[in-house]
Write a protein that holds these residues in place. Structure first.
Motif, PDB file in Angstrom:
ATOM      1  N   SER A 228       0.824  -1.202   0.000  1.00 51.48           N
ATOM      2  CA  SER A 228       0.000   0.000   0.000  1.00 51.48           C
ATOM      3  C   SER A 228       0.860   1.255   0.000  1.00 51.48           C
ATOM      4  O   SER A 228       2.080   1.189   0.186  1.00 51.48           O
ATOM      5  CB  SER A 228      -0.924   0.019   1.223  1.00 51.48           C
ATOM      6  N   THR A 233      -4.844   7.208  -0.892  1.00 49.38           N
ATOM      7  CA  THR A 233      -5.817   6.122  -0.904  1.00 49.38           C
ATOM      8  C   THR A 233      -6.874   6.325  -1.996  1.00 49.38           C
ATOM      9  O   THR A 233      -7.386   7.443  -2.163  1.00 49.38           O
ATOM     10  CB  THR A 233      -6.519   6.055   0.473  1.00 49.38           C
ATOM     11  N   PRO A 234      -7.206   5.187  -2.700  1.00 47.20           N
ATOM     12  CA  PRO A 234      -6.603   3.860  -2.625  1.00 47.20           C
ATOM     13  C   PRO A 234      -5.443   3.710  -3.607  1.00 47.20           C
ATOM     14  O   PRO A 234      -5.501   4.221  -4.727  1.00 47.20           O
ATOM     15  CB  PRO A 234      -7.747   2.942  -3.019  1.00 47.20           C
ATOM     16  N   ASN A 236      -2.921   0.274  -4.133  1.00 46.88           N
ATOM     17  CA  ASN A 236      -2.480  -0.990  -3.564  1.00 46.88           C
ATOM     18  C   ASN A 236      -2.479  -2.063  -4.644  1.00 46.88           C
ATOM     19  O   ASN A 236      -2.901  -1.837  -5.777  1.00 46.88           O
ATOM     20  CB  ASN A 236      -3.417  -1.390  -2.408  1.00 46.88           C
ATOM     21  N   ASN A 251      -6.514   6.995  -6.513  1.00 46.33           N
ATOM     22  CA  ASN A 251      -6.405   7.987  -5.439  1.00 46.33           C
ATOM     23  C   ASN A 251      -6.768   9.407  -5.848  1.00 46.33           C
ATOM     24  O   ASN A 251      -6.799  10.285  -5.006  1.00 46.33           O
ATOM     25  CB  ASN A 251      -4.998   7.952  -4.822  1.00 46.33           C
ATOM     26  N   ALA A 284      -8.517   3.752   5.017  1.00 46.00           N
ATOM     27  CA  ALA A 284      -7.856   3.051   3.915  1.00 46.00           C
ATOM     28  C   ALA A 284      -8.093   1.548   3.971  1.00 46.00           C
ATOM     29  O   ALA A 284      -8.309   0.906   2.936  1.00 46.00           O
ATOM     30  CB  ALA A 284      -6.357   3.356   3.942  1.00 46.00           C
ATOM     31  N   ASP A 288      -9.685  -0.525   0.929  1.00 44.68           N
ATOM     32  CA  ASP A 288      -8.910  -1.621   0.336  1.00 44.68           C
ATOM     33  C   ASP A 288      -9.704  -2.919   0.373  1.00 44.68           C
ATOM     34  O   ASP A 288      -9.656  -3.726  -0.576  1.00 44.68           O
ATOM     35  CB  ASP A 288      -7.587  -1.799   1.074  1.00 44.68           C
TER      36      ASP A 288
END
Length: 396
Positions: A228, A233-234, A236, A251, A284, A288
């Motif tokens: 991450s 965010t996000p 990942n 993001n 977050a 996720d």
């Protein structure tokens, strides 16, 4: 075709990665690079990683466009040859431990008397000054001291290596920037040379974004976060139905709304608390989880197709086989046909950065050990007899 560094002559005294990688880039854009190597053994990089007929395939990309001259710098004769070359070069690149060149009578104070316009790039673990300057320092140590190794890995687990010699390569890039700035200064301002002092740990530290400010203002010590990107965010890697991972960077505020709409969570797209990054970053883990649940229901190809259609930045995680077979890499000339030291064909990395009018190129393959010794020494007025004598004594 003309190149930006045509007419610039570089003497490379470095070994392994940092100094030689900087010289590789200079050579690709027109600089004449004379690489000095120890007789018999040569640059240790010749024996690193996978070997083909006794020579590393790494050598083919690291040393292309360079000349190889064998010279024992521990001898008075070898040191005198360097003094003869110095008036003819613009740039000297070295990555020995600080004090080594001074011990040989080849330090900055001595060399600038011979060539006041000389630019000297010095790459070392900790720099030419400071309490740690005499300590041995490799790229991995610079990565650790610079803060990168602390951030690499999963929370609560031992730090991991990035996977390539990134500390050395970052230092090489900083070195190239320094050389170009120094050449510009010499050309337009005072006409004199100068020293560029690049430390491995500082080159890594320069990449550490807002870590210092976060610590000084909030007493925040950033921690490893796995795949991450904390605070953004996000962003990942999400496991798909077929076990492969998709990197998704949703993001941006508008991008996040498109992403949530795509995965059937229009409710989250309209949530005021998720309208901006600071609000999303507070939750977050929840976001996720939502994205992860969606990705787990689809194959990687289906995930990427859907994301690309909605203009949501995403991609697969490439290994080298993916890279070599990727049409975009090929279309951008990032994979070029080259050859190893013995002429064996090989695919090699392309040239960066890309200039529209004066692009870099590969003009000659990486040299065999000492391939250019005779020609270079002859150009300095060193006779055949002397060269034969030096060869017998192991000086060249």
């Amino acid at each position: 075709m003309a190149k930006p560094l045509d007419g610039i002559k570089v003497l490379e005294l470095g070994q392994l990665i940092a100094g030689p990688f900087a010289c590789k880039m200079l050579a690709e854009f027109g600089a004449e690079v004379i690489k000095i190597e120890p007789p018999e053994t040569g640059d240790p990089l010749r024996k690193w990683r996978l070997l083909h007929n006794g020579t590393s395939v790494w050598w083919a990309s690291q040393s292309r466009n360079k000349q190889s001259v064998t010279l024992n710098l521990h001898t008075p004769e070898g040191q005198e040859v360097i003094r003869k070359i110095i008036p003819t070069v613009d740039v000297l690149v070295e990555n020995f431990r600080p004090g080594t060149l001074e011990k040989w009578g080849l330090g900055w104070e001595e060399l600038k008397k011979i060539n006041p316009k000389l630019i000297m790039l010095r790459v070392s673990g900790y720099g030419q000054t400071g309490p740690y300057k005499d300590l041995p320092g490799f790229g991995v140590v610079g990565e650790a001291m610079g803060g990168l190794r602390h951030l690499s890995g999963e929370p609560g687990r031992p730090p991991v290596r990035v996977g390539v010699s990134i500390g050395d390569s970052l230092s090489a890039l900083h070195g190239v920037i320094g050389v170009l700035l120094a050449l510009r200064n010499r050309e337009t301002l005072n006409g004199s040379g100068q020293v560029i002092d690049v430390a491995l740990y500082e080159s890594v530290f320069n990449m550490m974004e807002s870590m210092v400010a976060e610590y000084s203002v909030f007493n925040e010590i950033r921690q490893p976060a796995g795949s991450s990107l904390p605070g953004i965010t996000p962003s990942n890697a999400y496991r798909c139905k077929d076990g492969k991972y998709a990197l998704i960077a949703g993001n941006g505020d508008s991008i996040f709304k498109r992403l949530m709409t795509l995965i059937g969570r229009e409710d989250l797209a309209q949530e005021e608390r998720f309208a901006h990054n600071d609000g999303r970053s507070k939750e977050a883990a929840f976001i996720d989880g939502v994205i992860g649940d969606w990705a787990a229901q689809h194959s990687l190809e289906d995930v990427l197709t859907a994301l690309n259609e909605q203009r949501i930045p995403a991609g697969r995680i490439y290994d080298i086989e993916d890279i070599v077979n990727d049409p975009h890499y090929k279309a951008r000339d990032m994979l070029i046909e080259g050859q190893l030291e013995d002429g064996t064909p090989a695919i090699l990395p392309g040239i960066l950065p890309k200039l529209s009018e004066t692009p870099g190129s590969v003009e000659r393959a990486a040299p065999t050990l000492g391939q250019d010794t005779h020609a270079v020494l002859q150009s300095l007025g060193i006779s055949e007899t002397t060269q034969a004598d030096w060869k017998a004594k192991g000086i060249i």
